[in-house]
Enzyme design. Structure first.
Site, PDB file in Angstrom:
ATOM      1  N   ASP A   1       0.830  -1.096  -0.146  1.00  0.00           N
ATOM      2  CA  ASP A   1      -0.134   0.076  -0.077  1.00  0.00           C
ATOM      3  C   ASP A   1       0.805   1.179   0.233  1.00  0.00           C
ATOM      4  O   ASP A   1       1.484   1.703   0.990  1.00  0.00           O
ATOM      5  CB  ASP A   1      -1.021   0.002   1.179  1.00  0.00           C
ATOM      6  CG  ASP A   1      -1.946   1.089   1.209  1.00  0.00           C
ATOM      7  OD1 ASP A   1      -1.845   1.958   0.517  1.00  0.00           O
ATOM      8  OD2 ASP A   1      -2.700   1.065   2.122  1.00  0.00           O
TER       9      ASP A   1
ATOM     10  N   THR B   1       6.246   2.422   5.265  1.00  0.00           N
ATOM     11  CA  THR B   1       7.095   1.572   4.627  1.00  0.00           C
ATOM     12  C   THR B   1       7.114   1.403   2.965  1.00  0.00           C
ATOM     13  O   THR B   1       8.083   1.540   2.492  1.00  0.00           O
ATOM     14  CB  THR B   1       7.208   0.314   5.435  1.00  0.00           C
ATOM     15  OG1 THR B   1       7.049   0.478   6.873  1.00  0.00           O
ATOM     16  CG2 THR B   1       8.122  -0.648   5.058  1.00  0.00           C
ATOM     17  N   CYS B   2       5.788   1.638   2.711  1.00  0.00           N
ATOM     18  CA  CYS B   2       5.785   1.333   1.175  1.00  0.00           C
ATOM     19  C   CYS B   2       6.355   2.515   0.453  1.00  0.00           C
ATOM     20  O   CYS B   2       6.932   2.413  -0.638  1.00  0.00           O
ATOM     21  CB  CYS B   2       4.337   1.033   1.003  1.00  0.00           C
ATOM     22  SG  CYS B   2       3.780  -0.521   1.557  1.00  0.00           S
ATOM     23  N   ALA B   3       5.979   3.886   0.970  1.00  0.00           N
ATOM     24  CA  ALA B   3       6.406   4.871   0.352  1.00  0.00           C
ATOM     25  C   ALA B   3       7.910   4.862   0.307  1.00  0.00           C
ATOM     26  O   ALA B   3       8.677   5.447  -0.536  1.00  0.00           O
ATOM     27  CB  ALA B   3       5.628   6.131   1.255  1.00  0.00           C
TER      28      ALA B   3
END
Length: 167
Positions: free
Chosen positions: A53, A58-60
């Site tokens: 997501d 963390t994904c960004a």
């Protein structure tokens, strides 16, 4: 394959391609609603970076790190893949200088083909694959704890090694 999210166990849909195998082909849409196929990058080193997501830190960070570090690689393309909507990806990308190709797996075909689909969450597991110029997987990491980061340096090192093979 089992993965966890903050300690809670989840199961992916199936086996994940192994190092040495050819990466399964795919056709996804980019931010401009254009088709992007793995075969478009034949002859190049490719980093496939998947994440659950883009709206989470963390994904960004994963996407931003591979975007930033990928600029230093001369013959490598970074493809960042999530199940986010194109609108969510666009919103994230507006604040960045994005060189990575953001792809959305709307119907989860990529996630299912790669064995990374987590049905209970309707998300893609966090993973990184590095493909050589023949489309073979030369590096693979499935992040067991999805709230954790992948090993950026190992993935980038594998891509640098493959770039050196091009020289």
């Amino acid at each position: 394959m089992d993965v966890t999210m903050k300690g809670e166990k989840f199961q992916t849909n199936g086996p994940v391609p192994e190092v040495g195998e050819n990466a399964p082909s795919f056709n996804l849409k980019n931010l401009h609603n254009e088709d992007v196929k793995l075969s478009d990058y034949e002859g190049e080193v490719v980093i496939l970076s998947t994440f659950p997501d883009i709206t989470t830190s963390t994904c960004a960070r994963q996407t931003d790190t591979f975007n930033t570090e990928g600029k230093e690689l001369t013959n490598t393309t970074v493809l960042s893949i999530s199940a986010n909507t194109v609108e969510e990806q666009e919103k994230w990308a507006q604040a960045k200088e994005v060189d990575t190709v953001l792809l959305h797996d709307r119907d989860r075909t990529f996630a299912k083909e790669y064995g990374l689909y987590i049905e209970d969450m309707d998300k893609i597991a966090r993973a990184v694959f590095v493909l050589n110029r023949q489309g073979q997987i030369v590096y693979r990491e499935i992040v067991k704890e999805m709230s954790g980061d992948p090993n950026y340096e190992e993935a980038l090192s594998a891509a640098r090694h493959e770039e050196a093979e091009l020289s």
